[in-house]
Enzyme design. Structure first.
Site, PDB file in Angstrom:
ATOM      1  N   ARG A 102      41.498  40.349  45.998  1.00  8.89           N
ATOM      2  CA  ARG A 102      40.983  41.495  46.769  1.00  8.89           C
ATOM      3  C   ARG A 102      40.920  41.030  48.216  1.00  8.89           C
ATOM      4  NH1 ARG A 102      35.978  45.521  45.509  1.00  8.89           N
ATOM      5  NH2 ARG A 102      37.665  46.391  44.252  1.00  8.89           N
ATOM      6  N   HIS A 129      44.653  50.622  45.984  1.00  8.52           N
ATOM      7  CA  HIS A 129      43.758  50.135  44.918  1.00  8.52           C
ATOM      8  C   HIS A 129      44.406  50.512  43.572  1.00  8.52           C
ATOM      9  CE1 HIS A 129      40.373  48.567  43.000  1.00  8.52           C
ATOM     10  NE2 HIS A 129      39.458  49.476  43.270  1.00  8.52           N
ATOM     11  N   GLN A 132      42.625  50.503  39.993  1.00  7.07           N
ATOM     12  CA  GLN A 132      41.677  51.603  39.792  1.00  7.07           C
ATOM     13  C   GLN A 132      42.388  52.836  39.239  1.00  7.07           C
ATOM     14  OE1 GLN A 132      38.148  51.855  40.532  1.00  7.07           O
ATOM     15  NE2 GLN A 132      38.450  53.706  39.334  1.00  7.07           N
ATOM     16  N   ASP A 223      36.205  59.597  47.378  1.00  9.84           N
ATOM     17  CA  ASP A 223      35.874  58.180  47.555  1.00  9.84           C
ATOM     18  C   ASP A 223      34.940  58.098  48.758  1.00  9.84           C
ATOM     19  OD1 ASP A 223      35.903  55.383  47.450  1.00  9.84           O
ATOM     20  OD2 ASP A 223      37.816  55.196  48.502  1.00  9.84           O
ATOM     21  N   CYS A 263      35.826  56.478  41.953  1.00 13.84           N
ATOM     22  CA  CYS A 263      36.076  55.062  41.639  1.00 13.84           C
ATOM     23  C   CYS A 263      34.803  54.224  41.707  1.00 13.84           C
ATOM     24  CB  CYS A 263      37.146  54.501  42.567  1.00 13.84           C
ATOM     25  SG  CYS A 263      36.650  54.417  44.300  1.00 13.84           S
ATOM     26  N   ARG A 291      38.107  50.523  33.498  1.00 13.74           N
ATOM     27  CA  ARG A 291      38.596  49.412  34.325  1.00 13.74           C
ATOM     28  C   ARG A 291      38.812  48.171  33.453  1.00 13.74           C
ATOM     29  NH1 ARG A 291      37.753  49.173  39.772  1.00 13.74           N
ATOM     30  NH2 ARG A 291      39.095  47.358  39.546  1.00 13.74           N
TER      31      ARG A 291
HETATM   32  N1   CP Z   1      35.910  50.751  42.115  1.00 10.86           N
HETATM   33  C1   CP Z   1      35.859  49.450  42.412  1.00 10.86           C
HETATM   34  O1   CP Z   1      36.862  48.773  42.630  1.00 10.86           O
HETATM   35  O2   CP Z   1      34.606  48.927  42.373  1.00 10.86           O
HETATM   36  P1   CP Z   1      34.162  47.501  42.919  1.00 10.86           P
HETATM   37  O3   CP Z   1      34.322  47.524  44.424  1.00 10.86           O
HETATM   38  O4   CP Z   1      32.729  47.365  42.505  1.00 10.86           O
HETATM   39  O5   CP Z   1      35.016  46.447  42.311  1.00 10.86           O
HETATM   40  N1  NVA Z   2      37.842  52.834  49.635  1.00 16.71           N
HETATM   41  C1  NVA Z   2      36.847  51.931  49.113  1.00 16.71           C
HETATM   42  C2  NVA Z   2      37.071  51.689  47.652  1.00 16.71           C
HETATM   43  C3  NVA Z   2      36.032  50.842  46.999  1.00 16.71           C
HETATM   44  C4  NVA Z   2      36.325  50.556  45.559  1.00 16.71           C
HETATM   45  C5  NVA Z   2      36.883  50.638  49.903  1.00 16.71           C
HETATM   46  O1  NVA Z   2      37.966  50.150  50.223  1.00 16.71           O
HETATM   47  O2  NVA Z   2      35.810  50.114  50.207  1.00 16.71           O
END
Ligand code: CP
Ligand code: NVA
Length: 307
Positions: A102, A129, A132, A223, A263, A291
């Site tokens: 990530r 993402h 997800q 989101d 998400c 997930r």
């Molecule tokens: N939706 C998602 O990826 O959640 P986290 O940021 O908690 O991993």
């Molecule tokens: N768009 C959000 C998604 C979190 C799972 C971010 O990037 O923070």
């Protein structure tokens, strides 16, 4: 060897193969069967941003598959002190069997993959993402909203919006994206999606009007307005996103049985109202649970692709 960096890199058949595998593994788990398909393997999980679901699902998923996962926060590893991405990739991938990362830029993720000896999975970047979306699509199938669905995404033209664009254009369904002016999706990503859409018969609509987007939609999704790394823009964004909350008034314009997906984490009173969130909590938390199953499907599929 394949990586899982964006849904763009997969055919419709491959995406559905991973989803099928995920359902098979979910079914096995629910029947008390745990096949140790990744027995003795190690997953390195590099996090440059916070996470609840991604960390827990990958770590638990790997354990249930007979493997082991390493949580590597950039706060603790040398990457956070300036060790280059490509060196980190060359070291870690000589020791583990798969890596989930990530990070911020998609190009950083791609650089990691380029130098990695093992499959790399995108656990979220500023651009996409994709893991997800696999869970989201599983939830649509379970809720019987996956046959020619009309999906409305309301909010920021961010990593989630881009991933929806890829899923819709690869699988061939209708997607309407409504963002405030100035927060539209990336034009290069949209261009790619429109190219895939001509092949898959997907219908993509981009608008600044949330009401137009949700009209008779089967699935409504949103989101956060403030993604990780954008905390300093909060005040401005909250002003600019006025009128984009998914509340009862907006949901009433969708199909009466419309599914609402998020998400997570959710910020009630901003992108979604408390009422809409709680009315759809079952779906939202099934999506979160998926997930775990989706991650396992992706990891087992990637493992099968190794020569
Ligand atoms: N939706 C998602 O990826 O959640 P986290 O940021 O908690 O991993
Ligand atoms: N768009 C959000 C998604 C979190 C799972 C971010 O990037 O923070």
């Amino acid at each position: 060897m394949r990586h899982f960096l964006t849904l763009q890199d997969f055919s419709k058949e491959e995406i559905l193969e991973m989803i099928d595998l995920a359902f098979e593994i979910k079914n096995d788990l629910q029947n008390g069967k745990r096949k140790h398909e990744l027995n003795g393997q190690t997953l390195g999980m590099i996090f440059e941003k916070s996470s609840t679901r991604t960390r827990v699902s990958f770590e638990t998923g790997m354990y249930q598959l007979g493997g082991h996962a390493l949580f590597l926060s950039s706060k603790d590893i040398q990457l956070g002190r300036g060790e280059p991405m490509k060196d980190t990739a060359r070291v870690i991938s000589r020791m583990v069997d798969m890596v989930m990362i990530r990070t911020f830029s998609q190009s950083g993720l791609e650089e990691f993959a380029q130098y990695s000896r093992v499959p790399v999975i995108n656990g979220l970047t500023d651009s996409y993402h994709p893991v997800q979306l696999m869970a989201d699509y599983m939830t649509m199938i379970e809720c019987k909203k996956a046959v020619n669905p009309v999906v409305a995404y309301i909010g920021d033209g961010n990593n989630m919006a881009h991933s929806w664009l890829m899923l819709a254009s690869k699988l061939g369904f209708e997607l309407r994206i409504a963002t405030p002016k100035g927060y539209e999706v990336d034009s290069a990503i949209l261009k790619d999606a429109l190219t895939f859409a001509t092949q898959s018969n997907a219908k993509i609509t981009i608008t600044n009007d949330p009401k137009e987007a949700v009209k008779n939609a089967d699935v409504v999704t949103t989101d956060t307005w403030i993604s990780m790394g954008q905390e300093g823009e909060k005040e401005q964004r909250v002003k600019d996103f006025e009128g984009f909350i998914v509340d009862d008034t907006l949901m009433k314009l969708a199909d009466q049985d419309a599914l609402f997906l998020h998400c997570l984490p959710a910020y009630r009173g901003y992108e979604v109202s408390e009422e809409v969130f709680e009315a759809h909590a079952d779906e939202i938390f099934s999506e979160a649970e998926n997930r775990l199953h989706a991650q396992k499907g992706i990891m087992v599929w990637l493992d099968k692709q190794r020569g």
